[in-house]
Design a protein around this motif. Structure first.
Motif, PDB file in Angstrom:
ATOM      1  N   LYS A  68     -46.202  18.471 -24.505  1.00  0.00           N
ATOM      2  CA  LYS A  68     -45.148  19.480 -24.571  1.00  0.00           C
ATOM      3  C   LYS A  68     -45.017  20.224 -23.248  1.00  0.00           C
ATOM      4  N   GLY A  69     -46.163  20.525 -22.610  1.00  0.00           N
ATOM      5  CA  GLY A  69     -46.121  21.199 -21.323  1.00  0.00           C
ATOM      6  C   GLY A  69     -45.449  20.352 -20.261  1.00  0.00           C
ATOM      7  N   ARG A  70     -45.743  19.043 -20.250  1.00  0.00           N
ATOM      8  CA  ARG A  70     -45.103  18.144 -19.302  1.00  0.00           C
ATOM      9  C   ARG A  70     -43.600  18.078 -19.540  1.00  0.00           C
ATOM     10  N   ALA A  71     -43.191  17.976 -20.812  1.00  0.00           N
ATOM     11  CA  ALA A  71     -41.763  17.924 -21.135  1.00  0.00           C
ATOM     12  C   ALA A  71     -41.061  19.199 -20.684  1.00  0.00           C
ATOM     13  N   ALA A  72     -41.724  20.340 -20.877  1.00  0.00           N
ATOM     14  CA  ALA A  72     -41.129  21.619 -20.483  1.00  0.00           C
ATOM     15  C   ALA A  72     -41.013  21.722 -18.968  1.00  0.00           C
ATOM     16  N   PHE A  73     -42.055  21.315 -18.259  1.00  0.00           N
ATOM     17  CA  PHE A  73     -42.020  21.346 -16.797  1.00  0.00           C
ATOM     18  C   PHE A  73     -40.879  20.472 -16.283  1.00  0.00           C
ATOM     19  N   ALA A  74     -40.784  19.257 -16.805  1.00  0.00           N
ATOM     20  CA  ALA A  74     -39.717  18.343 -16.386  1.00  0.00           C
ATOM     21  C   ALA A  74     -38.346  18.941 -16.654  1.00  0.00           C
ATOM     22  N   ALA A  75     -38.201  19.596 -17.807  1.00  0.00           N
ATOM     23  CA  ALA A  75     -36.920  20.212 -18.141  1.00  0.00           C
ATOM     24  C   ALA A  75     -36.599  21.372 -17.215  1.00  0.00           C
ATOM     25  N   GLY A  76     -37.623  22.151 -16.837  1.00  0.00           N
ATOM     26  CA  GLY A  76     -37.404  23.257 -15.906  1.00  0.00           C
ATOM     27  C   GLY A  76     -36.973  22.774 -14.542  1.00  0.00           C
ATOM     28  N   VAL A  77     -37.572  21.669 -14.090  1.00  0.00           N
ATOM     29  CA  VAL A  77     -37.168  21.078 -12.814  1.00  0.00           C
ATOM     30  C   VAL A  77     -35.712  20.630 -12.884  1.00  0.00           C
ATOM     31  N   ALA A  78     -35.372  19.850 -13.926  1.00  0.00           N
ATOM     32  CA  ALA A  78     -34.033  19.273 -14.041  1.00  0.00           C
ATOM     33  C   ALA A  78     -32.963  20.331 -14.222  1.00  0.00           C
ATOM     34  N   ALA A  79     -33.273  21.390 -14.984  1.00  0.00           N
ATOM     35  CA  ALA A  79     -32.283  22.440 -15.215  1.00  0.00           C
ATOM     36  C   ALA A  79     -32.003  23.238 -13.951  1.00  0.00           C
ATOM     37  N   THR A  80     -33.001  23.330 -13.088  1.00  0.00           N
ATOM     38  CA  THR A  80     -32.857  24.116 -11.859  1.00  0.00           C
ATOM     39  C   THR A  80     -32.193  23.321 -10.750  1.00  0.00           C
ATOM     40  N   ASP A  81     -32.608  22.072 -10.581  1.00  0.00           N
ATOM     41  CA  ASP A  81     -32.022  21.208  -9.554  1.00  0.00           C
ATOM     42  C   ASP A  81     -32.175  19.757  -9.989  1.00  0.00           C
ATOM     43  N   PRO A  82     -31.161  19.166 -10.590  1.00  0.00           N
ATOM     44  CA  PRO A  82     -31.276  17.794 -11.110  1.00  0.00           C
ATOM     45  C   PRO A  82     -31.485  16.752 -10.019  1.00  0.00           C
ATOM     46  N   LYS A  83     -31.340  17.121  -8.760  1.00  0.00           N
ATOM     47  CA  LYS A  83     -31.554  16.162  -7.676  1.00  0.00           C
ATOM     48  C   LYS A  83     -33.033  16.014  -7.325  1.00  0.00           C
ATOM     49  N   VAL A  84     -33.871  16.936  -7.788  1.00  0.00           N
ATOM     50  CA  VAL A  84     -35.301  16.876  -7.465  1.00  0.00           C
ATOM     51  C   VAL A  84     -35.962  15.754  -8.272  1.00  0.00           C
ATOM     52  N   LYS A  85     -36.784  14.955  -7.600  1.00  0.00           N
ATOM     53  CA  LYS A  85     -37.488  13.841  -8.243  1.00  0.00           C
ATOM     54  C   LYS A  85     -38.843  14.311  -8.766  1.00  0.00           C
ATOM     55  N   LEU A  86     -39.177  13.875  -9.983  1.00  0.00           N
ATOM     56  CA  LEU A  86     -40.451  14.255 -10.600  1.00  0.00           C
ATOM     57  C   LEU A  86     -41.382  13.047 -10.683  1.00  0.00           C
ATOM     58  N   LEU A  87     -42.625  13.241 -10.224  1.00  0.00           N
ATOM     59  CA  LEU A  87     -43.700  12.254 -10.380  1.00  0.00           C
ATOM     60  C   LEU A  87     -44.680  12.814 -11.402  1.00  0.00           C
ATOM     61  N   THR A  88     -44.896  12.122 -12.513  1.00  0.00           N
ATOM     62  CA  THR A  88     -45.746  12.672 -13.567  1.00  0.00           C
ATOM     63  C   THR A  88     -46.799  11.671 -13.990  1.00  0.00           C
ATOM     64  N   ASN A  89     -48.038  12.176 -14.186  1.00  0.00           N
ATOM     65  CA  ASN A  89     -49.164  11.296 -14.471  1.00  0.00           C
ATOM     66  C   ASN A  89     -50.122  11.927 -15.474  1.00  0.00           C
ATOM     67  N   PHE A  90     -50.559  11.127 -16.446  1.00  0.00           N
ATOM     68  CA  PHE A  90     -51.695  11.458 -17.309  1.00  0.00           C
ATOM     69  C   PHE A  90     -52.812  10.476 -16.963  1.00  0.00           C
ATOM     70  N   SER A  91     -53.902  10.975 -16.415  1.00  0.00           N
ATOM     71  CA  SER A  91     -54.969  10.103 -15.909  1.00  0.00           C
ATOM     72  C   SER A  91     -55.930   9.650 -16.992  1.00  0.00           C
ATOM     73  N   GLY A  92     -55.976  10.363 -18.130  1.00  0.00           N
ATOM     74  CA  GLY A  92     -56.930  10.052 -19.183  1.00  0.00           C
ATOM     75  C   GLY A  92     -58.195  10.880 -19.127  1.00  0.00           C
ATOM     76  N   ASN A  93     -58.324  11.760 -18.128  1.00  0.00           N
ATOM     77  CA  ASN A  93     -59.537  12.561 -17.985  1.00  0.00           C
ATOM     78  C   ASN A  93     -59.170  13.931 -17.424  1.00  0.00           C
TER      79      ASN A  93
END
Length: 335
Positions: free
Chosen positions: A170-195
């Motif tokens: 949920k936190g990742r989804a919210a962060f991504a939404a905050g980025v996109a709502a503020t500037d949809p041109k910004v690229k997001l790199l997102t990772n869950f490493s497992g640890n």
């Protein structure tokens, strides 16, 4: 890597009596039954688990509670269940399972101990003797996304987390939404490493995200945050922390911190039990309306126009004008 033992530590925490707190003469309610807690991580991780543990200790002192806790349990359902069964035995009145990774295990064990109360913090499960208490960290995570989009110079920002539990997703989804709502041109790199706690792993992923252009990285990690911090210091990249105010500890690296004081969820659950107000089958949520629980902390060098823009977003979230999604459907970053 050796896996943590099931019950690596059993800690007896001796509650403060009402007399020791100066309340003996006024006490009319019998002493509440013990409150035990499970922290599926390290209680000294300077992050999510430590914050929850601090809420547990605060509640013990404030309400004269006795009880014990278990930590360093691997986040696997069968191991969490075994730890919860241990904590539910004996005279336990309430068992608090800290973190959404306990959802399924708590549901199972609560059904086996119908006379014991259970709470999952940052969870979303309910039953007759089970409730969830949640600090809405996704609200501060959305603000963190807005901050990242407003301050990136490269147009690329990162997100890093460990295990795929509901609060982290949920936190990742919210962060991504905050980025996109503020500037949809910004690229997001997102990772869950497992640890959540591996610093060598987190540093390697952080450096890979920086190599891909990220100049602001939002971390939802526990003890493994230090690896990202080291990488940021080497590359002069800014980081946004979470849970506690990391801008107070290292403002040169941390441009902000999406604070979600999860200790308040643990404290509130223990308080409701102690004061006879606990109810089963409910989901209690705490959000931006309580700035001590949820807010975005900012480093001193964040410019005034950025601060003003973030305050406008904060007001909109608090007023219910912003819908924060719970799921992310975009690409994943692999290193």
């Amino acid at each position: 890597m050796n896996e943590p033992h099931l019950l690596s530590r059993r800690h007896a925490l001796i509650g403060f009596s009402a007399t020791a707190l100066g309340l003996g003469a006024c006490a009319t309610r019998p002493a509440p039954s013990p409150v035990n807690a499970l922290f599926a991580g390290q209680v000294n991780d300077q992050g999510f688990m430590q914050s929850g543990y601090e809420g547990f200790v605060q509640a013990q002192k404030a309400f004269g509670l006795s009880g014990r806790y278990i930590d360093k349990v691997a986040p696997r359902k069968e191991l969490l269940e075994a730890a919860l069964r241990d904590l539910a035995g004996g005279a336990a009145g309430l068992v608090i399972a800290h973190g959404g990774q306990n959802n399924a295990a708590a549901q199972q064990v609560a059904s086996e101990f119908p006379n014991v109360r259970f709470v999952v913090t940052q969870g979303n499960v309910k039953a007759a003797n089970l409730s969830s208490y949640e600090v809405l960290q996704e609200q501060s995570a959305f603000l963190a996304g807005a901050l990242a989009a407003l301050t990136t110079r490269t147009g690329v920002v990162g997100h890093m987390s460990g295990i795929r539990v509901t609060p982290g997703l949920k936190g990742r989804a919210a962060f991504a939404a905050g980025v996109a709502a503020t500037d949809p041109k910004v690229k997001l790199l997102t990772n869950f490493s497992g640890n959540q706690d591996d610093n060598a792993l987190s540093k390697r992923i952080a450096l890979a995200q920086m190599d891909a252009g990220a100049d602001v990285i939002f971390t939802m990690l526990n003890a493994g945050r230090q690896g990202v911090t080291d990488a940021c210091a080497e590359r002069q990249t800014r980081q946004i922390g979470n849970v506690i105010d990391w801008t107070q500890r290292n403002p040169g690296v941390f441009i902000g911190s999406a604070m979600a004081t999860v200790s308040k969820a643990v404290f509130a659950a223990a308080r409701d039990h102690a004061e006879g107000r606990w109810q089963g089958g409910v989901l209690r949520q705490i959000g931006l309306e309580d700035p001590e629980a949820v807010r975005l902390a900012l480093a001193p060098d964040v410019a005034a126009p950025v601060r003003a823009a973030l305050e406008s977003v904060r007001r909109d979230i608090a007023a219910g004008k912003v819908r924060i999604p719970e799921q992310y459907t975009g690409p994943e970053f692999t290193a």
